[in-house]
Design an enzyme around this catalytic site. Sequence first.
Site, PDB file in Angstrom:
ATOM      1  N   LYS A   1      -0.748  -5.759   5.975  1.00 25.39           N
ATOM      2  CA  LYS A   1      -1.346  -5.722   7.308  1.00 25.39           C
ATOM      3  C   LYS A   1      -1.196  -4.322   7.864  1.00 25.39           C
ATOM      4  CE  LYS A   1       1.507  -4.848   9.844  1.00 25.39           C
ATOM      5  NZ  LYS A   1       2.448  -3.682   9.940  1.00 25.39           N
TER       6      LYS A   1
ATOM      7  N   TYR B   1       1.663  -7.979  15.480  1.00 28.28           N
ATOM      8  CA  TYR B   1       2.413  -9.240  15.449  1.00 28.28           C
ATOM      9  C   TYR B   1       2.252  -9.997  16.768  1.00 28.28           C
ATOM     10  CZ  TYR B   1       4.444  -7.832  11.076  1.00 28.28           C
ATOM     11  OH  TYR B   1       4.595  -7.480   9.766  1.00 28.28           O
TER      12      TYR B   1
HETATM   13  P1  NDP Z   1       6.018   4.062   3.517  1.00 28.88           P
HETATM   14  O1  NDP Z   1       5.668   5.367   4.143  1.00 28.88           O
HETATM   15  O2  NDP Z   1       7.457   3.742   3.379  1.00 28.88           O
HETATM   16  O3  NDP Z   1       5.374   3.983   2.059  1.00 28.88           O
HETATM   17  C1  NDP Z   1       4.022   4.194   1.827  1.00 28.88           C
HETATM   18  C2  NDP Z   1       3.828   4.617   0.365  1.00 28.88           C
HETATM   19  O4  NDP Z   1       2.433   4.809   0.155  1.00 28.88           O
HETATM   20  C3  NDP Z   1       4.474   5.950  -0.006  1.00 28.88           C
HETATM   21  O5  NDP Z   1       5.803   5.820  -0.421  1.00 28.88           O
HETATM   22  C4  NDP Z   1       3.589   6.427  -1.125  1.00 28.88           C
HETATM   23  O6  NDP Z   1       3.985   5.796  -2.327  1.00 28.88           O
HETATM   24  C5  NDP Z   1       2.226   5.837  -0.809  1.00 28.88           C
HETATM   25  N1  NDP Z   1       1.291   6.840  -0.280  1.00 28.88           N
HETATM   26  C6  NDP Z   1       0.096   7.143  -0.841  1.00 28.88           C
HETATM   27  N2  NDP Z   1      -0.550   8.076  -0.117  1.00 28.88           N
HETATM   28  C7  NDP Z   1       0.261   8.384   0.914  1.00 28.88           C
HETATM   29  C8  NDP Z   1       0.134   9.298   1.992  1.00 28.88           C
HETATM   30  N3  NDP Z   1      -0.954  10.067   2.155  1.00 28.88           N
HETATM   31  N4  NDP Z   1       1.151   9.382   2.873  1.00 28.88           N
HETATM   32  C9  NDP Z   1       2.242   8.612   2.736  1.00 28.88           C
HETATM   33  N5  NDP Z   1       2.404   7.715   1.728  1.00 28.88           N
HETATM   34  C10 NDP Z   1       1.421   7.611   0.823  1.00 28.88           C
HETATM   35  O7  NDP Z   1       5.248   2.943   4.335  1.00 28.88           O
HETATM   36  P2  NDP Z   1       5.603   1.385   4.463  1.00 28.88           P
HETATM   37  O8  NDP Z   1       6.075   0.892   3.157  1.00 28.88           O
HETATM   38  O9  NDP Z   1       6.464   1.179   5.627  1.00 28.88           O
HETATM   39  O10 NDP Z   1       4.165   0.764   4.828  1.00 28.88           O
HETATM   40  C11 NDP Z   1       3.168   0.543   3.832  1.00 28.88           C
HETATM   41  C12 NDP Z   1       2.239  -0.576   4.288  1.00 28.88           C
HETATM   42  O11 NDP Z   1       2.990  -1.753   4.469  1.00 28.88           O
HETATM   43  C13 NDP Z   1       1.531  -0.308   5.618  1.00 28.88           C
HETATM   44  O12 NDP Z   1       0.244  -0.856   5.570  1.00 28.88           O
HETATM   45  C14 NDP Z   1       2.361  -1.091   6.628  1.00 28.88           C
HETATM   46  O13 NDP Z   1       1.612  -1.522   7.748  1.00 28.88           O
HETATM   47  C15 NDP Z   1       2.809  -2.262   5.788  1.00 28.88           C
HETATM   48  N6  NDP Z   1       4.084  -2.815   6.256  1.00 28.88           N
HETATM   49  C16 NDP Z   1       4.167  -4.156   6.424  1.00 28.88           C
HETATM   50  C17 NDP Z   1       5.311  -4.735   6.884  1.00 28.88           C
HETATM   51  C18 NDP Z   1       5.387  -6.206   7.038  1.00 28.88           C
HETATM   52  O14 NDP Z   1       6.363  -6.688   7.618  1.00 28.88           O
HETATM   53  N7  NDP Z   1       4.437  -6.964   6.511  1.00 28.88           N
HETATM   54  C19 NDP Z   1       6.483  -3.916   7.247  1.00 28.88           C
HETATM   55  C20 NDP Z   1       6.326  -2.510   6.947  1.00 28.88           C
HETATM   56  C21 NDP Z   1       5.152  -1.991   6.493  1.00 28.88           C
HETATM   57  P3  NDP Z   1       4.227   6.618  -3.689  1.00 28.88           P
HETATM   58  O15 NDP Z   1       5.213   7.695  -3.340  1.00 28.88           O
HETATM   59  O16 NDP Z   1       4.747   5.596  -4.602  1.00 28.88           O
HETATM   60  O17 NDP Z   1       2.877   7.151  -4.102  1.00 28.88           O
END
Ligand code: NDP
Length: 366
Positions: free
Chosen positions: A121, A209
């Site tokens: 989401k 949420y």
């Molecule tokens: P993070 O910043 O921790 O991780 C995002 C990952 O995406 C990075 O580690 C990287 O992975 C990859 N990535 C690819 N392109 C980019 C870029 N341009 N900038 C930054 N990261 C990039 O984010 P979250 O894990 O917190 O969030 C990811 C998704 O999950 C979002 O859509 C968020 O809304 C959702 N989310 C949902 C939650 C829930 O409770 N359902 C809670 C938290 C987040 P790599 O290094 O492996 O390439």
Amino acid sequence: MGQPLPGNVRLPSAPPGRKRSDSVGFAIVGLGGYALNQMMPRFEQAERAHIAAIVSGNPEKLRRVGDAYGVAEDARYSYEAFEKIASDDRIDAVYIVLPTGLHAEWAIRAFAAGKHVLCEKPMALSSADCERMIAASRRADRKLMIAYRSHFEPYNLEAMKLMQQKAAGEIRLVRTEQSYRMGPTSPSENWRTSRALAGGGPLEDFGIYGLQSALYLTGEMPESISATTFRPAGDARFAEIFAHVSSQWRFPSGAVAQLVTSYDSAGTNFAHVRGTLGALIMDPATSYSGQKMRLEGQNTRDLSPGDPAVQFAGQLNNFTDAVRDGATIRTPGEMGLRDLRLIEAIYASAEAGRTVRLAPDGRRRS
Ligand code: NDP
């Protein structure tokens, strides 16, 4: 773009055991905080879901995470090599855990590779992108689910049931707030402050949420929304996104909802429903754990309907039941699209400085 391994990640000490033969193999796309800290460890608890592949821009993370989760070396993909998953039969589905502005592109690529998609989401940053994702899912004849975990969480499920049973009488008022105070950062350091990757900011990320709660607790769609946004000058955190978004909704029944979300005020996450006979107080309402819920009125009581931790595996189980048995997805792409229409209505109202009227599907009438 590869990011470093988040500092607080605890990788499994031994790779997960084998799953039953009809287990759905997932490729996890984006090894960030939510994937590594919350969802990947929860696959163990799902009935028939396993991590078959990982996709990341960081080769060192691919190695460490791949080793820890027992992912075959030839199932560790870079973004550039993503298209090759089409011929990898170990992968049935793709779980998109990327910054929100990238969801649509990678979901559409996953469908083009013939895979089912579980997408974090919010679904995307515009209703137009949501429509493109739904069309791609239909073209590929593959499932699309949005990872709205609260639909699998016992407190929120019980709250939905209680409100349907009119446990607080006829609903009159709903108030939700999702806030936290973001530390110093900027769009180049943190995607959550970049308009291209995060849209308007707190509403898409956390306030969604409250938006969801207002819908599933009332069981109604709003017929009008008026909203306001705020962006302080000279603060790098809010160079591109809003600090606060506040909206007021009116439902056809006459109930009203007030939704507030902020990246610049002390943390909270609650939903309150006030009806003609009592109130339902959820605080915290939609966390990973620690939910509290109280029904006030003739028979005031605290409720503890189950362990919130089951929401993660519950979501995976619904998705895999849909993939394997054709079960109905509780949180389909159409729900994600509906929510983006409401988000767009909120911003349109704030921008125009007037109330926006809505059709029952969330499209703007005026
Ligand atoms: P993070 O910043 O921790 O991780 C995002 C990952 O995406 C990075 O580690 C990287 O992975 C990859 N990535 C690819 N392109 C980019 C870029 N341009 N900038 C930054 N990261 C990039 O984010 P979250 O894990 O917190 O969030 C990811 C998704 O999950 C979002 O859509 C968020 O809304 C959702 N989310 C949902 C939650 C829930 O409770 N359902 C809670 C938290 C987040 P790599 O290094 O492996 O390439």
